[in-house]
Design a protein around this motif. Structure first.
Motif, mmCIF file in Angstrom:
data_model
loop_
_atom_site.group_PDB
_atom_site.id
_atom_site.type_symbol
_atom_site.label_atom_id
_atom_site.label_comp_id
_atom_site.label_asym_id
_atom_site.label_seq_id
_atom_site.Cartn_x
_atom_site.Cartn_y
_atom_site.Cartn_z
ATOM 1 N N ALA A 159 29.355 14.531 25.047
ATOM 2 C CA ALA A 159 29.821 15.872 24.675
ATOM 3 C C ALA A 159 31.342 15.907 24.560
ATOM 4 O O ALA A 159 31.887 16.580 23.665
ATOM 5 C CB ALA A 159 29.345 16.898 25.703
ATOM 6 N N ALA A 160 32.042 15.201 25.443
ATOM 7 C CA ALA A 160 33.507 15.144 25.364
ATOM 8 C C ALA A 160 33.946 14.478 24.068
ATOM 9 O O ALA A 160 34.914 14.910 23.424
ATOM 10 C CB ALA A 160 34.065 14.400 26.567
ATOM 11 N N ILE A 161 33.239 13.428 23.672
ATOM 12 C CA ILE A 161 33.543 12.766 22.404
ATOM 13 C C ILE A 161 33.288 13.716 21.237
ATOM 14 O O ILE A 161 34.114 13.848 20.324
ATOM 15 C CB ILE A 161 32.714 11.478 22.274
ATOM 16 C CG1 ILE A 161 33.212 10.434 23.272
ATOM 17 C CG2 ILE A 161 32.763 10.938 20.845
ATOM 18 C CD1 ILE A 161 32.335 9.199 23.364
ATOM 19 N N ASP A 162 32.159 14.405 21.272
ATOM 20 C CA ASP A 162 31.815 15.326 20.187
ATOM 21 C C ASP A 162 32.831 16.458 20.060
ATOM 22 O O ASP A 162 33.083 16.955 18.957
ATOM 23 C CB ASP A 162 30.429 15.917 20.422
ATOM 24 C CG ASP A 162 29.313 14.898 20.255
ATOM 25 O OD1 ASP A 162 29.556 13.842 19.633
ATOM 26 O OD2 ASP A 162 28.204 15.149 20.763
ATOM 27 N N ALA A 163 33.404 16.873 21.184
ATOM 28 C CA ALA A 163 34.352 17.987 21.185
ATOM 29 C C ALA A 163 35.776 17.559 20.866
ATOM 30 O O ALA A 163 36.659 18.410 20.732
ATOM 31 C CB ALA A 163 34.329 18.690 22.544
ATOM 32 N N SER A 164 36.001 16.274 20.722
ATOM 33 C CA SER A 164 37.352 15.782 20.457
ATOM 34 C C SER A 164 37.772 16.110 19.022
ATOM 35 O O SER A 164 36.922 16.358 18.161
ATOM 36 C CB SER A 164 37.420 14.265 20.674
ATOM 37 O OG SER A 164 36.774 13.580 19.615
ATOM 38 N N PRO A 165 39.078 16.090 18.742
ATOM 39 C CA PRO A 165 39.536 16.362 17.375
ATOM 40 C C PRO A 165 39.027 15.345 16.359
ATOM 41 O O PRO A 165 38.861 15.675 15.187
ATOM 42 C CB PRO A 165 41.063 16.307 17.499
ATOM 43 C CG PRO A 165 41.346 16.581 18.937
ATOM 44 C CD PRO A 165 40.207 15.958 19.685
ATOM 45 N N THR A 166 38.774 14.105 16.826
ATOM 46 C CA THR A 166 38.337 13.054 15.909
ATOM 47 C C THR A 166 37.206 12.260 16.556
ATOM 48 O O THR A 166 37.420 11.142 17.045
ATOM 49 C CB THR A 166 39.509 12.113 15.557
ATOM 50 O OG1 THR A 166 40.683 12.873 15.304
ATOM 51 C CG2 THR A 166 39.185 11.257 14.340
ATOM 52 N N PRO A 167 35.987 12.785 16.582
ATOM 53 C CA PRO A 167 34.889 12.071 17.240
ATOM 54 C C PRO A 167 34.676 10.656 16.704
ATOM 55 O O PRO A 167 34.365 9.732 17.467
ATOM 56 C CB PRO A 167 33.679 12.958 16.959
ATOM 57 C CG PRO A 167 34.242 14.323 16.768
ATOM 58 C CD PRO A 167 35.562 14.100 16.077
ATOM 59 N N ALA A 168 34.872 10.473 15.400
ATOM 60 C CA ALA A 168 34.652 9.147 14.817
ATOM 61 C C ALA A 168 35.681 8.133 15.291
ATOM 62 O O ALA A 168 35.465 6.921 15.167
ATOM 63 C CB ALA A 168 34.684 9.239 13.295
ATOM 64 N N GLY A 169 36.790 8.613 15.839
ATOM 65 C CA GLY A 169 37.816 7.708 16.343
ATOM 66 C C GLY A 169 37.608 7.304 17.788
ATOM 67 O O GLY A 169 38.377 6.511 18.321
ATOM 68 N N CYS A 170 36.578 7.851 18.427
ATOM 69 C CA CYS A 170 36.308 7.547 19.838
ATOM 70 C C CYS A 170 35.323 6.388 19.954
ATOM 71 O O CYS A 170 34.367 6.289 19.189
ATOM 72 C CB CYS A 170 35.740 8.768 20.548
ATOM 73 S SG CYS A 170 36.853 10.183 20.612
ATOM 74 N N ALA A 171 35.558 5.534 20.922
ATOM 75 C CA ALA A 171 34.691 4.394 21.172
ATOM 76 C C ALA A 171 34.593 4.178 22.672
ATOM 77 O O ALA A 171 35.454 4.623 23.431
ATOM 78 C CB ALA A 171 35.240 3.144 20.483
ATOM 79 N N VAL A 172 33.553 3.503 23.100
ATOM 80 C CA VAL A 172 33.305 3.271 24.531
ATOM 81 C C VAL A 172 33.137 1.777 24.764
ATOM 82 O O VAL A 172 32.470 1.088 23.987
ATOM 83 C CB VAL A 172 32.049 4.022 25.002
ATOM 84 C CG1 VAL A 172 31.768 3.724 26.472
ATOM 85 C CG2 VAL A 172 32.209 5.529 24.789
ATOM 86 N N HIS A 173 33.729 1.288 25.852
ATOM 87 C CA HIS A 173 33.521 -0.103 26.242
ATOM 88 C C HIS A 173 33.480 -0.198 27.756
ATOM 89 O O HIS A 173 33.882 0.725 28.467
ATOM 90 C CB HIS A 173 34.576 -1.035 25.643
ATOM 91 C CG HIS A 173 35.984 -0.774 26.074
ATOM 92 N ND1 HIS A 173 36.524 0.483 26.233
ATOM 93 C CD2 HIS A 173 36.996 -1.636 26.375
ATOM 94 C CE1 HIS A 173 37.790 0.392 26.590
ATOM 95 N NE2 HIS A 173 38.096 -0.883 26.703
ATOM 96 N N SER A 174 32.985 -1.334 28.246
ATOM 97 C CA SER A 174 32.835 -1.492 29.685
ATOM 98 C C SER A 174 32.584 -2.952 30.027
ATOM 99 O O SER A 174 32.091 -3.716 29.193
ATOM 100 C CB SER A 174 31.665 -0.635 30.196
ATOM 101 O OG SER A 174 31.511 -0.746 31.596
ATOM 102 N N PHE A 175 32.926 -3.308 31.277
ATOM 103 C CA PHE A 175 32.485 -4.589 31.818
ATOM 104 C C PHE A 175 31.008 -4.526 32.186
ATOM 105 O O PHE A 175 30.349 -5.563 32.301
ATOM 106 C CB PHE A 175 33.297 -4.952 33.066
ATOM 107 C CG PHE A 175 34.636 -5.555 32.759
ATOM 108 C CD1 PHE A 175 34.745 -6.845 32.272
ATOM 109 C CD2 PHE A 175 35.800 -4.839 32.973
ATOM 110 C CE1 PHE A 175 35.976 -7.420 32.000
ATOM 111 C CE2 PHE A 175 37.035 -5.392 32.705
ATOM 112 C CZ PHE A 175 37.125 -6.686 32.216
ATOM 113 N N ASP A 176 30.503 -3.318 32.432
ATOM 114 C CA ASP A 176 29.088 -3.138 32.729
ATOM 115 C C ASP A 176 28.354 -2.936 31.405
ATOM 116 O O ASP A 176 28.273 -1.832 30.881
ATOM 117 C CB ASP A 176 28.897 -1.921 33.651
ATOM 118 C CG ASP A 176 27.466 -1.797 34.164
ATOM 119 O OD1 ASP A 176 26.550 -2.355 33.506
ATOM 120 O OD2 ASP A 176 27.255 -1.142 35.202
#
Length: 227
Positions: free
Chosen positions: A111-128
């Protein structure tokens, strides 16, 4: 074409890491994007902070947003929430490193990504990589990365298992063979976290897709001739 320049925890070579000041400085220094760290509070607020605990306050996961409200970073700023940083970085790439995330709060992150000014510019990464894979199932099309600080036999297979398209590899463990192997499989490589101009230029010539650095201005100077 030069690699993308990603400011590590904001322009943390100039301002306190993961602070509003560091992210504003990254914008001023014309970074293409940033990398940041998040932890969820007990009530599902997403706090931008590297460590699981806030000194003097305790574990973020055991506290509510209201309880963390009075906490201050060493530079005097309040702890930033993810949405605030996404607003600061609008128009730029934001890689959100999830340190840990209860599945109950996956929706809050999306939801935080969707509410951002540029959702397509958001990405997620993790060691898990289990978190990455889980989010990939929940949100097909979300840009995902797998963090590694080891040399593995088949990095492309690691990405496929995690439903990720980007390998975040510790920069000292990158060579031309790894870049070729990952890119031939249709994936991308981000080198983290490298600050030497000579190393930045060398990695760029290897063909990495992005450089994560504490000094985006230094990287921009080093990569100028490669534009």
């Amino acid at each position: 074409m030069r690699p993308q320049i990603l400011a590590h925890r904001g322009a943390s070579g100039h301002q306190l890491e993961n602070s509003r000041a560091a992210f504003r400085r990254a914008v001023q220094l014309e970074a293409d994007g940033v990398e940041l760290d998040v932890h969820a509070t007990r009530d599902g607020a997403l706090i931008v902070h590297h460590d699981a605990e806030v000194p003097g306050w305790g574990p973020i996961a055991a506290l509510t947003l209201a309880q963390l409200g009075p906490a201050r970073l060493p530079n005097g700023e309040p702890l930033p929430e993810l949405g605030e940083v996404l607003d600061i970085m609008q128009g730029r790439t934001v890689w959100i490193e999830v340190k840990a995330l209860d599945p109950a709060f996956d929706g809050a992150l999306l939801a935080a990504i969707d509410a951002s000014p540029t959702p397509a510019g958001c990405a997620v990464h993790s060691f898990d990589h289990r978190i990455v894979e889980r989010l990939g199932r929940a949100r097909p099309g979300l840009s995902l990365g797998a963090l590694l600080a080891a040399r593995v036999v088949d990095p492309a297979a690691v990405l496929v298992a995690a439903r990720a398209g980007v390998l975040w590899q510790e920069w000292r463990m990158i060579d031309e063979a790894l870049v070729r192997q990952v890119r031939d499989a249709g994936h991308r490589v981000v080198a983290w976290t490298v600050d030497s101009a000579a190393d930045i230029e060398r990695l760029a010539h290897m063909g990495v897709d992005a450089i994560c650095t504490n000094f985006p201005d230094r990287a921009r100077t080093a990569l100028g001739p490669l534009r």
